[in-house]
Design an enzyme around this catalytic site. Sequence first.
Site, PDB file in Angstrom:
ATOM      1  N   SER A   1       0.953  -1.264   0.047  1.00 56.21           N
ATOM      2  CA  SER A   1       0.073   0.122   0.075  1.00 56.21           C
ATOM      3  C   SER A   1       0.961   1.377   0.090  1.00 56.21           C
ATOM      4  CB  SER A   1      -0.832   0.059   1.165  1.00 56.21           C
ATOM      5  OG  SER A   1      -1.539   1.401   1.545  1.00 56.21           O
TER       6      SER A   1
ATOM      7  N   HIS B   1      -1.384  -1.490  -3.903  1.00 56.35           N
ATOM      8  CA  HIS B   1      -2.903  -1.008  -3.383  1.00 56.35           C
ATOM      9  C   HIS B   1      -2.868   0.679  -3.241  1.00 56.35           C
ATOM     10  CE1 HIS B   1      -6.222  -1.885  -0.644  1.00 56.35           C
ATOM     11  NE2 HIS B   1      -5.693  -0.854   0.204  1.00 56.35           N
TER      12      HIS B   1
ATOM     13  N   ASP C   1      -4.701   3.596  -1.821  1.00 54.89           N
ATOM     14  CA  ASP C   1      -6.072   4.328  -0.882  1.00 54.89           C
ATOM     15  C   ASP C   1      -6.264   5.530  -1.088  1.00 54.89           C
ATOM     16  OD1 ASP C   1      -6.066   1.820   0.929  1.00 54.89           O
ATOM     17  OD2 ASP C   1      -4.030   2.247   1.387  1.00 54.89           O
TER      18      ASP C   1
ATOM     19  N   MET D   1      -8.805   8.413  -0.077  1.00 55.84           N
ATOM     20  CA  MET D   1      -9.414   8.662   1.144  1.00 55.84           C
ATOM     21  C   MET D   1     -10.243  10.150   0.870  1.00 55.84           C
ATOM     22  SD  MET D   1      -7.067   7.988   4.042  1.00 55.84           S
ATOM     23  CE  MET D   1      -6.317   6.076   4.210  1.00 55.84           C
TER      24      MET D   1
ATOM     25  N   HIS E   1      -8.472   1.250  -3.729  1.00 53.85           N
ATOM     26  CA  HIS E   1      -9.279   1.165  -2.528  1.00 53.85           C
ATOM     27  C   HIS E   1      -9.927   2.443  -2.347  1.00 53.85           C
ATOM     28  CE1 HIS E   1      -9.576   0.163   2.139  1.00 53.85           C
ATOM     29  NE2 HIS E   1     -10.690   0.199   1.442  1.00 53.85           N
TER      30      HIS E   1
ATOM     31  N   MET F   1     -11.934   4.874  -0.269  1.00 55.24           N
ATOM     32  CA  MET F   1     -12.731   5.094   1.015  1.00 55.24           C
ATOM     33  C   MET F   1     -13.352   6.385   0.835  1.00 55.24           C
ATOM     34  SD  MET F   1      -9.677   3.614   3.210  1.00 55.24           S
ATOM     35  CE  MET F   1      -8.567   3.502   1.943  1.00 55.24           C
TER      36      MET F   1
ATOM     37  N   MET G   1     -11.391  -5.288   6.125  1.00 56.80           N
ATOM     38  CA  MET G   1     -10.504  -4.393   6.791  1.00 56.80           C
ATOM     39  C   MET G   1      -9.995  -5.099   8.000  1.00 56.80           C
ATOM     40  SD  MET G   1      -9.965  -1.919   4.739  1.00 56.80           S
ATOM     41  CE  MET G   1      -9.044  -0.990   5.949  1.00 56.80           C
TER      42      MET G   1
ATOM     43  N   ASP H   1      -6.451  -5.956   4.717  1.00 57.01           N
ATOM     44  CA  ASP H   1      -5.999  -4.538   4.721  1.00 57.01           C
ATOM     45  C   ASP H   1      -5.830  -4.038   6.095  1.00 57.01           C
ATOM     46  OD1 ASP H   1      -4.976  -1.985   4.060  1.00 57.01           O
ATOM     47  OD2 ASP H   1      -6.739  -1.702   2.864  1.00 57.01           O
TER      48      ASP H   1
HETATM   49  C1  DX5 Z   1      -6.205   1.950   5.772  1.00 55.61           C
HETATM   50  C2  DX5 Z   1      -5.626   1.686   4.246  1.00 55.61           C
HETATM   51  C3  DX5 Z   1      -4.686   0.758   4.316  1.00 55.61           C
HETATM   52  C4  DX5 Z   1      -3.220   1.172   4.965  1.00 55.61           C
HETATM   53  C5  DX5 Z   1      -2.479  -0.159   5.434  1.00 55.61           C
HETATM   54  O1  DX5 Z   1      -7.271   2.637   5.677  1.00 55.61           O
HETATM   55  O2  DX5 Z   1      -6.757   1.138   3.768  1.00 55.61           O
HETATM   56  O3  DX5 Z   1      -4.369   0.102   3.186  1.00 55.61           O
HETATM   57  O4  DX5 Z   1      -2.373   1.733   3.998  1.00 55.61           O
HETATM   58  O5  DX5 Z   1      -1.462   0.360   6.005  1.00 55.61           O
HETATM   59  P1  DX5 Z   1      -0.823  -0.702   7.207  1.00 55.61           P
HETATM   60  O6  DX5 Z   1      -0.200  -1.885   6.573  1.00 55.61           O
HETATM   61  O7  DX5 Z   1       0.177   0.316   7.531  1.00 55.61           O
HETATM   62  O8  DX5 Z   1      -1.845  -1.020   8.205  1.00 55.61           O
HETATM   63 ZN    ZN Z   2      -6.509   0.155   1.589  1.00 57.57          ZN
END
Ligand code: DX5
Ligand code: ZN
Length: 222
Positions: free
Chosen positions: A12, A37, A39, A41, A70, A72, A141, A179
Site C-alpha cells: 500500500s 494498493h 488508498d 480517502m 481502494h 474510501m 478491513m 488490509d
Molecule cells: C487504511 C488503508 C490501508 C493502509 C494499510 O485505511 O486502507 O491500506 O495503507 O497500512 P498498514 O499496513 O500500515 O496498516
Molecule cells: Zn487500503
Amino acid sequence: MHNTRKIKLVPSILAADFGRLGEQLKVLEAAGADMIHIDVMDGNFVPSISFGMPVIRSIRKVTALPFDVHLMIREPERYLKEFADCGADSITVHIETCSRIESVIRQIKELGVGAGVALNPGTSLDTLSRALPLADMLLVMTVEPGFGGQSYMEGCTQKIRTLRARLDQMGLDTDIEVDGGITKDNVDVVLRAGANVIVSGTAVFRGDLQQNAAIFRERFGK
Ligand code: DX5
Ligand code: ZN
C-alpha cells in the site's frame, strides 16, 4: 494449511516516501510485488484525505504492476470511470457507501476492471449477501479505515474464516483481501484463515523494501 489459490503481495503506497514514489515502485516490482494498493480517502467516509487521480495517472507510467484502487469515499459511483481511465485495474468500494451494490459492481465491470467490495471491522458479513456472487474480490478491513500504521484487530480473523467458509459453501473461489496492520509476524494467521490477497503498508515500506518484500514472499511459501 494454506489454501492453493494464488497468494498475492500488495504493498500500500500510503506508507511510501512520496518524494521517491516512482523509484520505490520499481524496487517493489523487481522484488516480486503482485499489485500496488492505492488508498483513496475523501475526508468524509474516513477522517483523512490521501490522494487521487493525478498521482495515479503519473505512477501508471512507472510500473507495469496492476493497480488495486481502494476507494474510501462516499458516493464512489461518481468517480468509477475516472479511476478506470487513470489506470485502475481493480476498483474496490465500501459496502457502507453503496445502497445498490449490485449496480455499482456492474458499473465497475462494464469499465473492464475488477470489482472489489470492502467492509469495515464493525460491519457484518451479512451485508455482503448480494455482493458475494458478483464481486471479484472481497476486502476484509482488519483496522478501522483511514490511517496506515495501526495494529491488526484480532477479532477479524474469525470474520475471514467465516467469509471463506461461506464462499466455499457457495462454490465460489473469490479472492479475499486483507488490509490493515498486516506484518511478517501475523500474515500466517490471515493466510490460514483463508485470505489470499495481502495488503501491507508500513511493514513493506519501513526499512528495506526489497528485504521486506522477500520476507513476505518467504512467508507465502514462494
Ligand atoms: C487504511 C488503508 C490501508 C493502509 C494499510 O485505511 O486502507 O491500506 O495503507 O497500512 P498498514 O499496513 O500500515 O496498516
Ligand atoms: Zn487500503
